[in-house]
Structures are given as structure tokens and as C-alpha cells.
Design a protein around this motif. Structure first.
Motif, PDB file in Angstrom:
ATOM      1  N   HIS A  15     -19.770   0.725 -33.969  1.00  0.00           N
ATOM      2  CA  HIS A  15     -20.036   2.129 -34.272  1.00  0.00           C
ATOM      3  C   HIS A  15     -20.448   2.281 -35.737  1.00  0.00           C
ATOM      4  O   HIS A  15     -21.405   3.010 -36.057  1.00  0.00           O
ATOM      5  N   THR A  16     -19.747   1.571 -36.613  1.00  0.00           N
ATOM      6  CA  THR A  16     -20.051   1.625 -38.044  1.00  0.00           C
ATOM      7  C   THR A  16     -21.441   1.069 -38.332  1.00  0.00           C
ATOM      8  O   THR A  16     -22.226   1.673 -39.076  1.00  0.00           O
ATOM      9  N   PHE A  17     -21.767  -0.085 -37.765  1.00  0.00           N
ATOM     10  CA  PHE A  17     -23.083  -0.684 -37.979  1.00  0.00           C
ATOM     11  C   PHE A  17     -24.190   0.246 -37.503  1.00  0.00           C
ATOM     12  O   PHE A  17     -25.237   0.369 -38.144  1.00  0.00           O
ATOM     13  N   ALA A  18     -23.960   0.908 -36.370  1.00  0.00           N
ATOM     14  CA  ALA A  18     -24.985   1.799 -35.816  1.00  0.00           C
ATOM     15  C   ALA A  18     -25.282   2.955 -36.764  1.00  0.00           C
ATOM     16  O   ALA A  18     -26.444   3.374 -36.903  1.00  0.00           O
TER      17      ALA A  18
ATOM     18  N   PHE B 269     -16.675 -12.552 -39.289  1.00  0.00           N
ATOM     19  CA  PHE B 269     -15.802 -11.662 -40.051  1.00  0.00           C
ATOM     20  C   PHE B 269     -15.111 -12.411 -41.191  1.00  0.00           C
ATOM     21  O   PHE B 269     -14.630 -13.532 -41.024  1.00  0.00           O
ATOM     22  N   ARG B 270     -15.037 -11.778 -42.348  1.00  0.00           N
ATOM     23  CA  ARG B 270     -14.351 -12.350 -43.498  1.00  0.00           C
ATOM     24  C   ARG B 270     -14.051 -11.237 -44.499  1.00  0.00           C
ATOM     25  O   ARG B 270     -14.532 -10.118 -44.365  1.00  0.00           O
ATOM     26  N   ARG B 271     -13.260 -11.584 -45.481  1.00  0.00           N
ATOM     27  CA  ARG B 271     -12.990 -10.686 -46.592  1.00  0.00           C
ATOM     28  C   ARG B 271     -13.628 -11.248 -47.857  1.00  0.00           C
ATOM     29  O   ARG B 271     -13.701 -12.461 -48.012  1.00  0.00           O
TER      30      ARG B 271
ATOM     31  N   TYR C  66     -20.110  -6.880 -43.802  1.00  0.00           N
ATOM     32  CA  TYR C  66     -21.034  -5.802 -43.463  1.00  0.00           C
ATOM     33  C   TYR C  66     -22.446  -6.118 -43.965  1.00  0.00           C
ATOM     34  O   TYR C  66     -23.440  -5.901 -43.253  1.00  0.00           O
ATOM     35  N   ALA C  67     -22.549  -6.616 -45.171  1.00  0.00           N
ATOM     36  CA  ALA C  67     -23.859  -6.933 -45.733  1.00  0.00           C
ATOM     37  C   ALA C  67     -24.567  -8.001 -44.909  1.00  0.00           C
ATOM     38  O   ALA C  67     -25.790  -7.938 -44.704  1.00  0.00           O
TER      39      ALA C  67
ATOM     40  N   LEU D  71     -25.739  -6.295 -41.577  1.00  0.00           N
ATOM     41  CA  LEU D  71     -26.804  -5.323 -41.839  1.00  0.00           C
ATOM     42  C   LEU D  71     -28.028  -5.970 -42.493  1.00  0.00           C
ATOM     43  O   LEU D  71     -29.080  -5.331 -42.602  1.00  0.00           O
ATOM     44  N   GLU D  72     -27.850  -7.212 -42.953  1.00  0.00           N
ATOM     45  CA  GLU D  72     -28.937  -8.003 -43.551  1.00  0.00           C
ATOM     46  C   GLU D  72     -29.533  -7.330 -44.786  1.00  0.00           C
ATOM     47  O   GLU D  72     -30.750  -7.345 -45.003  1.00  0.00           O
ATOM     48  N   ARG D  73     -28.640  -6.761 -45.586  1.00  0.00           N
ATOM     49  CA  ARG D  73     -29.067  -6.153 -46.853  1.00  0.00           C
ATOM     50  C   ARG D  73     -27.858  -5.938 -47.746  1.00  0.00           C
ATOM     51  O   ARG D  73     -26.717  -5.993 -47.287  1.00  0.00           O
ATOM     52  N   ALA D  74     -28.131  -5.728 -49.006  1.00  0.00           N
ATOM     53  CA  ALA D  74     -27.048  -5.446 -49.944  1.00  0.00           C
ATOM     54  C   ALA D  74     -26.452  -4.066 -49.675  1.00  0.00           C
ATOM     55  O   ALA D  74     -27.144  -3.157 -49.198  1.00  0.00           O
ATOM     56  N   ILE D  75     -25.181  -3.923 -49.969  1.00  0.00           N
ATOM     57  CA  ILE D  75     -24.470  -2.663 -49.774  1.00  0.00           C
ATOM     58  C   ILE D  75     -23.846  -2.249 -51.105  1.00  0.00           C
ATOM     59  O   ILE D  75     -23.156  -3.035 -51.749  1.00  0.00           O
ATOM     60  N   THR D  76     -24.111  -1.035 -51.512  1.00  0.00           N
ATOM     61  CA  THR D  76     -23.508  -0.541 -52.748  1.00  0.00           C
ATOM     62  C   THR D  76     -22.032  -0.228 -52.518  1.00  0.00           C
ATOM     63  O   THR D  76     -21.572  -0.075 -51.381  1.00  0.00           O
TER      64      THR D  76
END
Length: 213
Positions: free
Chosen positions: A27-30, A46-48, A54-55, A58-63
Motif C-alpha cells: 500500500h505504501t509503495f503504491a 527488507f532491511r534497516r 524503500y529506496a 522504489l528504485e530512487r532516492a528518498i528524502t
């Protein structure tokens, strides 16, 4: 030195919530225009810190600001299904099998963790319960574990952690504790075994092994 204290992880270990985590993640990715993952891929990737996970999907940087919003969206979706999620099938038997003291350390929100634990019949079981102290994901578990054990006045070398992620193993190592990893949670078993940390398939097995460390 005898290890007399057991620290349990909650999500993906005592709580059997993988399916809910995957659906909330999708749901979040969508909402960010991303694709979906299945349980197998989630366990592989999945990792921390979660922002790195998430990045990757989503295949991109996340602010930092975007991650805060995505984190909020995830937790809203997760809360919607949480009340129906059960404990792992052998969680209660595993808890009863440990003869020393026990505590619980989770990356779920502290104020919501307490009622979630108590509503599943575990009130009074743990010497201490600590959840995530901040609104935004707290990153790695190591610092949280150090504070948790300090509050309990338990030296790391007297503790064993049972969890389901490499982050759990790293956290345990950072304080001199030992760790047993459970293959039924959020991480692909092959990834767990590659870490060199002992891996078992049931929580009862995890406790049996923890007694020998």
C-alpha cells in the motif's frame, strides 16, 4: 558466564505479522508510484534502515521528508489489520520454556506496543517492554538494545536475543549478547544463515538453543 536473560523481538518473531507487513508495505509503495512485492521478495530485501529498503523497491532516492510520510502511511495501513494478527503458533510455549528473566524489545511504537502485548495474554510476563521511542522509524536496533539492557541492569554478556533479522544479530553483537535467529519472520532464511548466527525454524527450538549459549 551463564546467560540468564532473554530479550524477545516482537514483530515477525513472537507476533506472526509478515502477511500484514507485506500488504501495508505494498500500500505504501503504491502511494509513491512503486510496484508491489510478494512475501518472498520482501523477506529477501527488507532491511534497516527501512528508508534504504524503500529506496531499493522504489528504485530512487528518498528524502528524509518523504520517508517520514511513507512511514506514516505504512503504519496507518498496518494498524488497520493489527487487531486480527495472532502470536506465532508456539510463542506461548517458547516463552514458558525459558527459566530466566525475559523482556521484549520492539521497533513498534511504545504506546501501542503495550496494549498489543497485553491483549494477547502476555501481561506480566516480561520484566520490561520497550517499543520505538520516536514517531519516525528509529533506524538500527543496537542503540535501543543497549538502553533496554541498561534499564534492566543486565550486562550484555548475560543476555540472549531471539529475533528474525540481521539487525537483531548485529544489535546483540554490539552489546556482547548472543543471538538466535528465527526463520519464520521477515527475513529469508538463506540471508539469516549467511550471517553466521545460529538459525532455527521454531521459537521453541530458539529457546532450547538459547539455553546452551
Amino acid at each position: 558466564m551463564t546467560r540468564t536473560h532473554l530479550v524477545w523481538d516482537w514483530n515477525g518473531t513472537l507476533l506472526d505479522d509478515l502477511s500484514l507487513v507485506v500488504s501495508a508495505s505494498n500500500h505504501t509503495f503504491a502511494t509513491a508510484g512503486g510496484r508491489s512485492v510478494d512475501s518472498h521478495e520482501h523477506r529477501q530485501r527488507f532491511r534497516r534502515p527501512v528508508s534504504d529498503f524503500y529506496a531499493e523497491i522504489l528504485e530512487r532516492a528518498i528524502t528524509e521528508e518523504e520517508f517520514e510520510e511513507l512511514d506514516r502511511i505504512f503504519h496507518e495501513a498496518y494498524r488497520m489489520g493489527l487487531t486480527t494478527i495472532p502470536l506465532a503458533s508456539d510463542a506461548e510455549a517458547a516463552i514458558k520454556a525459558w527459566t530466566g528473566t525475559q523482556s521484549l524489545l520492539s521497533m513498534w511504537f511504545h504506546d501501542e506496543l503495550i496494549p498489543a502485548v497485553e491483549s494477547r495474554g502476555l501481561a506480566g510476563v516480561f520484566a520490561r517492554i520497550d517499543g520505538r521511542p520516536t514517531e519516525v522509524d528509529g533506524g538500527l536496533k543496537a542503540g535501543h538494545l543497549a538502553r533496554h539492557l541498561a534499564q534492566l541492569n543486565v550486562p550484555g554478556e548475560r543476555a540472549v536475543l531471539i529475533g528474525d533479522s540481521i539487525d537483531d544479530a548485529d544489535a546483540a553483537a554490539s552489546v556482547g549478547a548472543r543471538c538466535v535467529l528465527y526463520s519464520g519472520g521477515f527475513t529469508d532464511p538463506a540471508r539469516l544463515r549467511a550471517s553466521g548466527t545460529p538459525v532455527v525454524d521454531t521459537l521453541v527450538e530458539a529457546v532450547s538453543l538459547a539455553k546452551t549459549l
